[in-house]
Design an enzyme around this catalytic site. Structure first.
Site, mmCIF file in Angstrom:
data_model
loop_
_atom_site.group_PDB
_atom_site.id
_atom_site.type_symbol
_atom_site.label_atom_id
_atom_site.label_comp_id
_atom_site.label_asym_id
_atom_site.label_seq_id
_atom_site.Cartn_x
_atom_site.Cartn_y
_atom_site.Cartn_z
ATOM 1 N N TYR A 9 0.810 -1.222 0.000
ATOM 2 C CA TYR A 9 0.000 0.000 0.000
ATOM 3 C C TYR A 9 0.840 1.268 0.000
ATOM 4 C CZ TYR A 9 -0.082 -0.617 5.238
ATOM 5 O OH TYR A 9 0.203 -0.811 6.573
ATOM 6 N N GLU A 10 0.140 2.388 -0.247
ATOM 7 C CA GLU A 10 0.773 3.702 -0.459
ATOM 8 C C GLU A 10 1.731 3.685 -1.649
ATOM 9 O OE1 GLU A 10 -0.462 6.142 0.800
ATOM 10 O OE2 GLU A 10 -1.553 5.238 2.449
ATOM 11 N N GLY A 11 1.375 2.945 -2.666
ATOM 12 C CA GLY A 11 2.233 2.789 -3.832
ATOM 13 C C GLY A 11 3.144 1.608 -3.628
#
Length: 583
Positions: free
Chosen positions: A437-439
């Protein structure tokens, strides 16, 4: 298993890597005196040990529960969160004009690190709120700041960010949520939001009386792709004329995901406007959604990197205690045939020392990155570019370290590590989300070679690598790794490497550069510990010499082997067509 906050280590790294004393010399951060920093380190350590850590196991076994659109956390969570708010831990770096303490972001990173090591999943709640605060403070109107920031900063309310949709994962530009302007009635000037978002962390819970959602959506006739996206503040409950919680908004948690880890963190499917009455207000101007959201995401990426430190610290502590207690086999080569604690066996020592060195390196990288953000806030020349370079390194390498160390923790436990009752498996399962997550970490690597190599016309990266070389000793593996990073930089910046070539080599390059950066920080700590040891024996400093030396002599040379992959190009990746590769 119990948890002990690593306060001495944190103070050492804050002092010598974050250079927190220098930050405190500026009026903006004058409150971060040495006494204050030490008090915060000690205080959050005691809080995390006593309040968050005891809930970690029940959070994993029971998890968040969804029923009829409502989510409840296990027993004890609501009280622990209330104590977190009462202690002022949510407001450490919040702007003073809205009730925050105005201290450096580095100390906010410390809060999250300590609490997350105690209870990884629970700490996602304040982590997302910190990002919402950042976005509203940077892009909100004066009215929006006054309305939402005080309660978000105190922790009385929590915040979320809503990007992902079922058909739009990392491709945010494919989102379909809509925002229709309201021209009449009590909500004139606002928007009716309609759409569904997935993977919304703490999108619904019973810890606070309101949740402030930041939602990406498209206004009518908006251009396709990311250019047409706007951002909206959508509260779970409307606010009355006095700013108090009022009637419910048309916001529904449809379900929560059943995940392999972070069970105490409700990952929600959120529906906005199922009844056509979800009201939101635009923030950051029409089509300014991605700019505003990236303000939230950049710090969130550093905070996710912190999660690698968190899980590595907790897994290392548990593995070390188990290795001290588990008696099995005589030590090879010893004349005594009595069985010993497994910590006496060379390979177990290798695993534990590797875990400690990796964890300390990741912590140093975390504080280096967070203090660069603080220096950028102060307007110090070059700090903004440095923070931008370090962000994909701490997010990518930090979370890779968390996964490796959690896996080592299971291995140290042997067969008992594969049995859920020991708890080692929880760290392994919890850690796995952080590189996603978050890229994803692949996106971080692509960002590194796609944007960060060219910052300031390429000067920012060139100067950064030069600083690593300046800290390295002649003839050392660190010097060789820094030179290898420079060779790759030059090749990627030249016309010889295509876009595909750069992307094919981006992940190994990210790992190499992050390892070189950590090597620089570990070399610095080794030098400082050596000087401080001249004043007398100190077990902490003696151990610091060993962990830093291990990183420099064992882990830095490993990264040199990635140069071939970093410069190997993309041709081999496309020798097979898609069907052949998948077959």
């Amino acid at each position: 298993m119990s948890f002990t906050a690593p306060g001495r280590e944190q103070n050492f790294v804050l002092k010598h890597i974050a250079d927190i004393g220098e930050l405190a010399s500026h009026d903006r951060f004058a409150g971060a005196s040495e006494d204050m920093v030490e008090a915060i380190v000690e205080g959050i350590g005691q809080f995390a040990e006593g309040e968050f850590a005891p809930l970690n196991r029940i959070g994993d076994t029971e998890g968040a529960q969804w029923r009829d659109g409502k989510v409840t956390l296990p027993a004890g969570y609501k009280e622990a969160y209330a104590h977190f708010v009462e202690g002022g831990w949510a407001s450490i770096d919040g702007p003073e004009e809205f009730g925050g303490q105005g201290l450096p972001y580095s100390l906010s990173a410390l809060i999250l690190e300590t609490c997350g090591a105690a209870n990884f999943a629970f700490t996602l709640c304040p982590m997302l709120s910190f990002g919402a605060i950042e976005a509203i403070h940077a892009h909100g109107s004066d009215e929006q700041k006054a309305k939402y920031l005080p309660n978000l900063i105190s922790g009385a309310w929590t915040g979320t960010m809503n990007l992902t949709e079922p058909q739009a994962g990392s491709d945010v530009g494919a989102l379909r949520s809509t925002a229709e302007p309201i021209t009449e009635g009590e909500h004139a000037g606002k928007y009716r939001i309609r759409g569904q978002k997935i993977y919304i962390t703490f999108g619904e819970h019973d810890l606070t009386d309101n949740i402030i959602h930041l939602v990406l959506a498209r206004t009518p006739d908006a251009p396709e792709g990311t250019r047409g996206i706007s951002l909206f503040i959508v509260p779970k409950f409307h606010l009355d004329a006095n700013g108090k919680v009022g009637a419910p908004n048309d916001v529904t948690c449809v379900s929560i995901e059943h995940k392999i880890g972070i069970h105490a963190s409700p990952t929600c499917v959120m529906a906005y406007g199922e009844h056509g009455e979800c009201i939101g207000e635009m923030i950051g101007g029409e089509f300014g959604g991605m700019k505003a959201m990236f303000t939230m995401m950049n710090n969130a990426r550093i905070n996710v990197g912190s999660q690698g430190v968190q899980i590595a610290e907790r897994a290392t502590q548990q593995a070390s205690r188990f290795a001290m207690e588990r008696i099995q086999s005589a030590r090879a080569g010893s004349g005594n045939k009595s069985p010993v604690a497994i910590i006496e066996h060379p390979d177990v020592r290798r695993m534990l020392l590797r875990s400690k060195a990796l964890t300390q390196a990741a912590r140093a990288l975390l504080y280096y990155a967070s203090s660069s953000v603080d220096r950028a806030t102060l307007g110090i020349e070059g700090a903004k570019s440095r923070a931008e370079i370090l962000t994909p390194l701490i997010k990518g390498y930090g979370t890779d370290i968390g996964n490796e160390v959690a896996s080592i923790g299971v291995q140290v436990h042997g067969g008992m590590g594969f049995v859920e009752e020991t708890g080692a498996g929880q760290h392994f399962r919890d850690a796995r989300i952080a590189p996603i997550y978050e890229g994803t970490n692949g996106i971080q690597a692509a960002d590194l070679v796609g944007r960060k190599l060219g910052l300031d016309g390429g000067d920012a990266m060139q100067q950064f690598i030069a600083e690593i070389r300046a800290e390295a000793e002649d003839g050392s593996s660190l010097m060789a790794l820094a030179q290898a990073c420079e060779d790759i930089r030059q090749w990627m910046a030249s016309g010889d490497a295509s876009i595909d070539d750069r992307l094919a080599g981006s992940y190994p390059f990210m790992t190499m550069l992050a390892t070189a950066t950590c090597g620089m920080l570990m070399q610095k700590q080794h030098r400082i510990a050596s000087v401080e040891l001249a004043d007398g024996d100190d077990a902490f400093l003696e151990a610091k010499l060993v962990t830093t030396r291990y990183y420099l002599d064992h882990l830095v040379p490993e990264a040199l082997g990635l140069k071939a992959a970093a410069m190997g190009g993309a041709d081999i990746l496309y020798r097979l067509d898609s069907a052949e590769l998948a077959g």
